[in-house]
Scaffold this active site. Structure first.
Site: not given
Ligand code: FUB
Length: 323
Positions: A15, A222
């Site tokens: 991320d 997301e």
């Molecule tokens: O790294 C944990 C979670 O996985 C992140 O918050 C999401 O965007 C995904 O990448």
């Protein structure tokens, strides 16, 4: 650098949110660990506890690990799962935004403040009032305003807020109905609170219709990110269960954003999450995959690749498996 390349570091990181401060590139990733929690659709196996900040003076140069910038034990309101963070600068101070579950197991977003881009960051005693869900992205517009984007469905709990308050109901809208929207709010001058109720970030198709919940190849899941290019606002995000990085273009930080295309095809691993940043006159996509861990979905490694814009402002799609 036309094919994605792993950044040479020791830890598992994911991320990556990249920014340039004082001419140097800083990367704010999640720090992946093996906590021994079995895979589930809630993402409980993403049990991260702290953050490291990285920096480099050249995209191909040495990557400095500045050590632990913030640990969950130092955040009074948080209990676990330090997921995807972001950071910004204002008046010589650095503001680090991060999600974590509170003591009741509800994802909230916090801010921690430091004197240097690499931290350490001192967390505010409580979460940002009215914040929820995951994946904060802080966008500093050219007029000096700052906007906080956030949200993520499934394990990110955005669907639990569909009626304006938290409910333990994970149902999503029917396939033909508008998809759940990520959120945006303008921040206060001290960057510690939102000045308004979070608004929906509407992603529409070329005919002006909101993307539908059943449109898994295009709807938001997301990993919100916003950048400006040639006076336009680019809202980019992950489609989650179809594993694409997509983007939509608009004329305001609030949107609406018109779906434009795919930035990157699926990588090795379930999640895909990115940032877009200009450094020394070139544009880069920072992202991650699970290749180095042999495909373990919660042990990811950051990568970078140069982005190419076409004359009409669209982006050339990158093959997430290329190397
Ligand atoms: O790294 C944990 C979670 O996985 C992140 O918050 C999401 O965007 C995904 O990448």
């Amino acid at each position: 650098m036309l094919k994605p390349k792993h950044l040479p570091i020791d830890l598992y990181t994911a991320d990556p949110s990249a920014h340039v401060f004082n001419g140097r590139l800083y990367i704010y990733p999640s720090h992946d660990i093996e906590a021994g929690i079995p895979f589930n659709d809630n993402g409980d196996h993403f049990a991260m506890e702290d953050y490291h900040v990285y920096s480099m003076d050249d995209i191909n140069g040495e990557v400095i690990d500045h050590g632990v910038a913030l640990h969950v034990d130092d955040v009074p309101w948080a209990s676990r799962q330090m997921w995807a963070p972001d950071a910004t600068e204002k008046n010589g101070k650095y503001y680090f935004f991060f999600p974590a579950k509170d003591k009741e197991g509800v994802f909230r977003i916090g801010v921690a403040i430091g004197e240097k881009p690499e931290g350490p960051f001192l967390p505010e005693p409580t979460e940002i009032e009215g914040s929820f869900s995951i994946d904060p992205a802080i966008f500093n517009d050219t007029d000096g305003e700052y906007y906080l984007y956030f949200g993520g469905i499934w394990g990110g709990q955005l669907q639990r807020w569909k009626n304006g308050e938290y409910e333990e109901d994970d149902s999503e809208p029917a396939d033909h109905l508008p998809a759940l929207c990520p959120k945006v709010a303008r921040m206060s001058a001290d960057l510690k609170s939102m000045t308004e109720e979070p608004r929906d970030v509407l992603i529409i198709d070329k005919d002006g219709n909101p993307l539908t919940a059943g449109d898994h190849e295009r709807r938001f899941f997301e990993a919100a990110w916003v950048h400006r290019y040639n006076g336009k606002y680019y809202f980019s995000y992950s489609t989650g269960n179809t594993h694409l990085l997509c983007y939509a273009i608009g004329d305001s930080p609030y949107g609406p954003f018109t779906y434009t295309g795919t930035i990157m095809t699926p990588v090795v691993g379930w999640t895909t999450h990115h940032s877009i940043c200009e450094f020394k006159g070139k544009w880069y996509l920072f992202h991650h995959d699970s290749k180095i861990s042999g495909g373990i979905t919660h042990l990811r490694s950051m990568k970078a690749v140069e982005l190419t814009y076409r004359e009409d402002g669209s982006l050339v799609t990158i093959d997430g498996m290329a190397e």
